[in-house]
Design an enzyme around this catalytic site. Sequence first.
Site, PDB file in Angstrom:
ATOM      1  CG  ASP A 182       9.319   8.420  -3.303  1.00 38.11           C
ATOM      2  OD1 ASP A 182      10.387   8.980  -3.601  1.00 38.11           O
ATOM      3  OD2 ASP A 182       8.196   8.878  -3.593  1.00 38.11           O
ATOM      4  N   GLY A 183      10.660   4.108  -2.108  1.00 36.88           N
ATOM      5  CA  GLY A 183      10.699   2.935  -1.239  1.00 36.88           C
ATOM      6  C   GLY A 183      12.052   2.719  -0.592  1.00 36.88           C
ATOM      7  CG  ASN A 255      16.598  -9.805  16.263  1.00 39.31           C
ATOM      8  OD1 ASN A 255      16.489  -8.772  16.921  1.00 39.31           O
ATOM      9  ND2 ASN A 255      16.371  -9.845  14.966  1.00 39.31           N
ATOM     10  CG  ASP A 310     -17.354   0.965   2.063  1.00 36.87           C
ATOM     11  OD1 ASP A 310     -18.092   0.259   2.770  1.00 36.87           O
ATOM     12  OD2 ASP A 310     -17.784   1.747   1.191  1.00 36.87           O
ATOM     13  CB  THR A 322       2.994  14.051  -0.768  1.00 40.66           C
ATOM     14  OG1 THR A 322       4.169  13.533  -0.118  1.00 40.66           O
ATOM     15  CG2 THR A 322       2.902  15.541  -0.494  1.00 40.66           C
ATOM     16  CB  ALA A 323       2.462   8.694   0.509  1.00 39.29           C
TER      17      ALA A 323
END
Length: 445
Positions: A182-183, A255, A310, A322-323
């Site tokens: 997935d990355g 840039n 926290d 879903t992540a």
Amino acid sequence: MEQKNSLSRELSPDLTAYRCTACHGDEDWSHSHPIRGRAKSRSLSASPALGSTKEFRRTRSLHGPCPVTTFGPKACVLQNPQTIMHIQDPASQRLTWNKAPKSVLVIKKIRDDRLLQPFKELCVHLVEENNMIVYVEKKVLEDPAIARDENFGAVKKKFCTFREDYDDISNQIDFIICLGGDGTLLYASSLFQGSVPPVMAFHLGSLGFLTPFNFENFQSQVTQVIEGNAAIVLRSRLKVRVVKELRGQKPAASNGVGENGSLAPDTELGKQVMQYQVLNEVVIDRGPSSYLSNVDVYLDGHLITTVQGDAGVIVSTPTGSTAYAAAAGASMIHPNVPAIMITPICPHSLSFRPIVVPAGVELKITLSPEARNTAWVSFDGRKRQEIRHGDSISITTSCYPLPSICVQDPVSDWFESLAQCLHWNVRKKQTHFTEEEEEEEQGQS
């Protein structure tokens, strides 16, 4: 009158130019003269970054027809030029090409030897069998296993290369093929801060929730995509604007590429403005501090809550539901649902539950005046940076979704991923009674 008819003009075949009012007039979409924009040299890295262009040449089929906006004989919805995305039946979302695709960007997961052979086979097929122009990241070809392969040398010489954050390839690519997990899809999304070409993702990583294709039959599957025979799902993205006080520092020099976060013009004196396109989620957390996370959340200018806990808060797309959001207790939402999710991470209130707000609203997150520490923000797990008092994060739905190519259709692929990757509602099934057991059960009742 021109704004009132902007939505109907979008799908008009004789339209010469369309200005996306959802982006406040920042982008012009031109259909009359498609720009191929090929680089003069085979390596984009050998020359300065290409100048940005405002001409749009993607297929208009990625935008569905307008939904019905009349109710009964006289009632209707007022035309809204700020409309961001259209809603349509997921089953009707099909890929087509205005012209045959000629260029493809191949994204390979770095430092994974298992992908070397699939990468080589795919590139040979694209170059020799389909006569495609293949773009790859320069650091992929620096892998010793690829650099020393003499049999792959003839194909490698035909590649166009680029470098992230330096070369602008946004107007060079017809479609994208991802090899990995997935990355790789998240990385592909980050390369295109405007219009995103269709993405075909092969599952060669660890999870593969967003990568539905198996590599065994890649030849026929790639051919179907090139021929325009595929379903797509439009994954909405978040447009994020980070405004930070300079505090005596000079603004960073841009840039000119604007790939993974572009420096916007100095519209606010003493402010630095960065913009990002996010596919999964924006995460605001307390960072390395031991103090509680304490941030204020505004919706369309109204303070809706203060997040004290926290950890922090997640603002996600349906794709990102879903992540990290699901791991933090949020519901899972199909990518065709137009929505933005707000999910607290370890809140200090039992009643603080995840909520879903309509796509298109603008969320603004700032440090609370009572906060004892700063906050940190990341975008799809990248570009992590510190947020101090006086800084702000504005989030809304982007008008540039990511078109992800499906194996079957948007609904079937999504539920298949839920079952195979997340094991959603997977359990041992209850056995049925035998005839003897049924008779015994009836006798006891």
